[in-house]
Scaffold this active site. Sequence first.
Site, PDB file in Angstrom:
ATOM      1  N   GLY A   8       2.673  37.829  76.728  1.00  0.00           N
ATOM      2  CA  GLY A   8       1.441  37.809  77.996  1.00  0.00           C
ATOM      3  C   GLY A   8       0.758  38.901  77.543  1.00  0.00           C
ATOM      4  O   GLY A   8      -0.263  39.186  78.676  1.00  0.00           O
ATOM      5  N   ALA A  10      -2.032  39.990  75.838  1.00  0.00           N
ATOM      6  CA  ALA A  10      -3.393  39.578  75.717  1.00  0.00           C
ATOM      7  C   ALA A  10      -4.400  39.821  77.340  1.00  0.00           C
ATOM      8  O   ALA A  10      -5.383  40.013  76.700  1.00  0.00           O
ATOM      9  CB  ALA A  10      -3.934  39.076  74.867  1.00  0.00           C
ATOM     10  N   ASP A  41       4.176  32.337  69.068  1.00  0.00           N
ATOM     11  CA  ASP A  41       3.455  31.099  69.536  1.00  0.00           C
ATOM     12  C   ASP A  41       5.216  30.929  70.241  1.00  0.00           C
ATOM     13  O   ASP A  41       5.917  30.393  69.485  1.00  0.00           O
ATOM     14  CB  ASP A  41       3.216  29.928  68.523  1.00  0.00           C
ATOM     15  CG  ASP A  41       2.970  28.717  69.952  1.00  0.00           C
ATOM     16  OD1 ASP A  41       3.341  29.206  71.320  1.00  0.00           O
ATOM     17  OD2 ASP A  41       2.429  27.610  69.278  1.00  0.00           O
ATOM     18  N   LEU A  42       4.952  31.317  71.784  1.00  0.00           N
ATOM     19  CA  LEU A  42       6.820  31.762  72.253  1.00  0.00           C
ATOM     20  C   LEU A  42       6.755  29.671  72.975  1.00  0.00           C
ATOM     21  O   LEU A  42       7.829  29.637  73.381  1.00  0.00           O
ATOM     22  CB  LEU A  42       6.720  31.719  73.596  1.00  0.00           C
ATOM     23  CG  LEU A  42       6.151  33.258  73.313  1.00  0.00           C
ATOM     24  CD1 LEU A  42       6.521  34.325  74.457  1.00  0.00           C
ATOM     25  CD2 LEU A  42       8.065  33.698  73.189  1.00  0.00           C
ATOM     26  N   SER A 111       6.092  31.849  90.268  1.00  0.00           N
ATOM     27  CA  SER A 111       4.620  31.454  91.121  1.00  0.00           C
ATOM     28  C   SER A 111       5.493  31.022  92.154  1.00  0.00           C
ATOM     29  O   SER A 111       5.774  30.266  92.862  1.00  0.00           O
ATOM     30  CB  SER A 111       3.912  30.290  90.210  1.00  0.00           C
ATOM     31  OG  SER A 111       2.856  30.060  90.974  1.00  0.00           O
ATOM     32  N   TYR A 153       3.360  22.208  85.834  1.00  0.00           N
ATOM     33  CA  TYR A 153       3.629  24.491  86.481  1.00  0.00           C
ATOM     34  C   TYR A 153       4.170  24.146  87.230  1.00  0.00           C
ATOM     35  O   TYR A 153       5.106  24.844  86.906  1.00  0.00           O
ATOM     36  CB  TYR A 153       1.852  24.291  87.146  1.00  0.00           C
ATOM     37  CG  TYR A 153       1.710  25.686  86.604  1.00  0.00           C
ATOM     38  CD1 TYR A 153       2.051  26.500  86.054  1.00  0.00           C
ATOM     39  CD2 TYR A 153       1.852  26.737  88.008  1.00  0.00           C
ATOM     40  CE1 TYR A 153       1.522  28.291  85.771  1.00  0.00           C
ATOM     41  CE2 TYR A 153       0.809  27.552  87.973  1.00  0.00           C
ATOM     42  CZ  TYR A 153       1.188  28.469  86.791  1.00  0.00           C
ATOM     43  OH  TYR A 153       1.826  29.758  87.354  1.00  0.00           O
ATOM     44  N   LYS A 157       8.070  26.408  86.997  1.00  0.00           N
ATOM     45  CA  LYS A 157       8.525  27.563  87.473  1.00  0.00           C
ATOM     46  C   LYS A 157       9.284  26.939  88.755  1.00  0.00           C
ATOM     47  O   LYS A 157       9.944  28.536  88.997  1.00  0.00           O
ATOM     48  CB  LYS A 157       7.008  28.456  88.017  1.00  0.00           C
ATOM     49  CG  LYS A 157       5.694  28.509  87.459  1.00  0.00           C
ATOM     50  CD  LYS A 157       5.957  29.869  86.744  1.00  0.00           C
ATOM     51  CE  LYS A 157       5.162  29.966  85.871  1.00  0.00           C
ATOM     52  NZ  LYS A 157       4.769  31.023  84.731  1.00  0.00           N
TER      53      LYS A 157
HETATM   54  P1  NAD Z   1      -3.950  34.745  81.828  1.00  0.00           P
HETATM   55  O1  NAD Z   1      -3.531  33.860  80.890  1.00  0.00           O
HETATM   56  O2  NAD Z   1      -4.575  35.770  81.744  1.00  0.00           O
HETATM   57  O3  NAD Z   1      -2.652  35.179  80.381  1.00  0.00           O
HETATM   58  C1  NAD Z   1      -1.453  34.491  80.127  1.00  0.00           C
HETATM   59  C2  NAD Z   1      -0.840  34.869  78.428  1.00  0.00           C
HETATM   60  O4  NAD Z   1       0.022  34.559  78.526  1.00  0.00           O
HETATM   61  C3  NAD Z   1      -2.426  34.696  77.504  1.00  0.00           C
HETATM   62  O5  NAD Z   1      -2.541  36.469  76.956  1.00  0.00           O
HETATM   63  C4  NAD Z   1      -1.371  33.965  76.206  1.00  0.00           C
HETATM   64  O6  NAD Z   1      -2.242  34.059  75.280  1.00  0.00           O
HETATM   65  C5  NAD Z   1      -0.742  34.333  76.560  1.00  0.00           C
HETATM   66  N1  NAD Z   1       0.350  33.063  75.941  1.00  0.00           N
HETATM   67  C6  NAD Z   1       0.396  31.429  76.248  1.00  0.00           C
HETATM   68  N2  NAD Z   1       0.607  30.609  75.539  1.00  0.00           N
HETATM   69  C7  NAD Z   1       1.676  31.600  74.588  1.00  0.00           C
HETATM   70  C8  NAD Z   1       1.969  31.015  73.262  1.00  0.00           C
HETATM   71  N3  NAD Z   1       2.485  30.039  73.457  1.00  0.00           N
HETATM   72  N4  NAD Z   1       2.598  32.580  73.544  1.00  0.00           N
HETATM   73  C9  NAD Z   1       2.382  33.628  73.064  1.00  0.00           C
HETATM   74  N5  NAD Z   1       1.662  33.851  74.477  1.00  0.00           N
HETATM   75  C10 NAD Z   1       1.273  33.207  75.435  1.00  0.00           C
HETATM   76  O7  NAD Z   1      -3.084  34.362  82.804  1.00  0.00           O
HETATM   77  P2  NAD Z   1      -1.860  35.215  84.413  1.00  0.00           P
HETATM   78  O8  NAD Z   1      -2.679  34.649  84.452  1.00  0.00           O
HETATM   79  O9  NAD Z   1      -2.077  36.824  83.777  1.00  0.00           O
HETATM   80  O10 NAD Z   1      -0.677  34.610  83.809  1.00  0.00           O
HETATM   81  C11 NAD Z   1       0.450  35.750  83.372  1.00  0.00           C
HETATM   82  C12 NAD Z   1       2.177  34.937  84.033  1.00  0.00           C
HETATM   83  O11 NAD Z   1       1.654  34.263  85.630  1.00  0.00           O
HETATM   84  C13 NAD Z   1       2.166  33.062  83.964  1.00  0.00           C
HETATM   85  O12 NAD Z   1       3.114  33.109  83.388  1.00  0.00           O
HETATM   86  C14 NAD Z   1       1.226  32.844  84.759  1.00  0.00           C
HETATM   87  O13 NAD Z   1       2.254  31.373  85.269  1.00  0.00           O
HETATM   88  C15 NAD Z   1       1.820  33.427  86.343  1.00  0.00           C
HETATM   89  N6  NAD Z   1       0.813  33.002  87.502  1.00  0.00           N
HETATM   90  C16 NAD Z   1       0.221  33.549  87.810  1.00  0.00           C
HETATM   91  C17 NAD Z   1      -1.220  33.429  88.689  1.00  0.00           C
HETATM   92  C18 NAD Z   1      -2.695  33.559  88.619  1.00  0.00           C
HETATM   93  O14 NAD Z   1      -2.793  33.121  90.184  1.00  0.00           O
HETATM   94  N7  NAD Z   1      -3.068  34.398  87.908  1.00  0.00           N
HETATM   95  C19 NAD Z   1      -0.039  33.172  89.866  1.00  0.00           C
HETATM   96  C20 NAD Z   1       1.598  33.027  89.618  1.00  0.00           C
HETATM   97  C21 NAD Z   1       1.986  32.807  88.458  1.00  0.00           C
END
Ligand code: NAD
Length: 258
Positions: A8, A10, A41-42, A111, A153, A157
């Site tokens: 993740g 990026a 692609d995970l 989460s 979702y 989690k």
């Molecule tokens: P984000 O969307 O900014 O980043 C997620 C990254 O995962 C992206 O770069 C995306 O391209 C990558 N990704 C998605 N599908 C993919 C795939 N099939 N293969 C490879 N990479 C893939 O989101 P974020 O907020 O940074 O989320 C990061 C983690 O934190 C996630 O697991 C999310 O569930 C968790 N999270 C986020 C929040 C929040 O409020 N933002 C809260 C709790 C948990």
Amino acid sequence: PRTSVVTGSASGIGKATKELLMERGETVIGVDIHDADVVVDLSTAAGRASLVEQVSDLSGGAIDAVHAVAGLASPTATTVAVNYFGTIATLEDLRPLLVGSAAPRAVAVSSMASLFPPDDILLAALLAGNEADALARAAELEAGGEELGALIYGTTKRALARWIRRNAATDNWAGASIPLNAVAPGVVDTPMTSDMIKTPQQREAMATMVPMPLNGIFEPRSVAYLLAWLAGEENAHLCGQVIFIDGGSDVVIRGDAT
Ligand code: NAD
């Protein structure tokens, strides 16, 4: 210097983590579906296999830490494939590359939404490790409308948090001197949430829905600091903990239950 793998990388929390670790002088192998050292692609078996191949090549077969951060929040079967099966494949399949490290560590991102009521059928399929059944149930939930789709979702989690609890003390992890833990963030300002928290009104509505008495919505770097510590040399004794970094949502929702 340590070599860490961050999925993740990026965007959002993964990107902030990669940047923090690099500032600290680590070698970081970023993994994502776009804009990464390892583009995979995970959600697919082929992508997960390619992850191991590419990370092995880039690292020479030896890494010190795995940060399994990649995830999705859309109410789709792909979310199940990435958040649960992709994350577990990342942890399990990269684990052999950790065993030569002097301080091997692994951490995943659950989460605060893991506290929401799950879909029991999806949860059971996930905990059984049955990807076909889990994807089929997720497709049913998605087709069942907004309320059912919204269960996907949090259920992924919750299952991930339980997987961490089930596995951390086993021979593969604790028995191999690898602390395995997770973080459970609250509402973090990233591209995942940006559409929901753009205006002051939206932020207020979010704060009403999700209690955050301590400092409210926050930046991804806060989570990166915690991930860096959990996956760093200083952490030798945390085992199977799911640490809520959420401004107090967990405390408000669960009260004094421990
Ligand atoms: P984000 O969307 O900014 O980043 C997620 C990254 O995962 C992206 O770069 C995306 O391209 C990558 N990704 C998605 N599908 C993919 C795939 N099939 N293969 C490879 N990479 C893939 O989101 P974020 O907020 O940074 O989320 C990061 C983690 O934190 C996630 O697991 C999310 O569930 C968790 N999270 C986020 C929040 C929040 O409020 N933002 C809260 C709790 C948990």
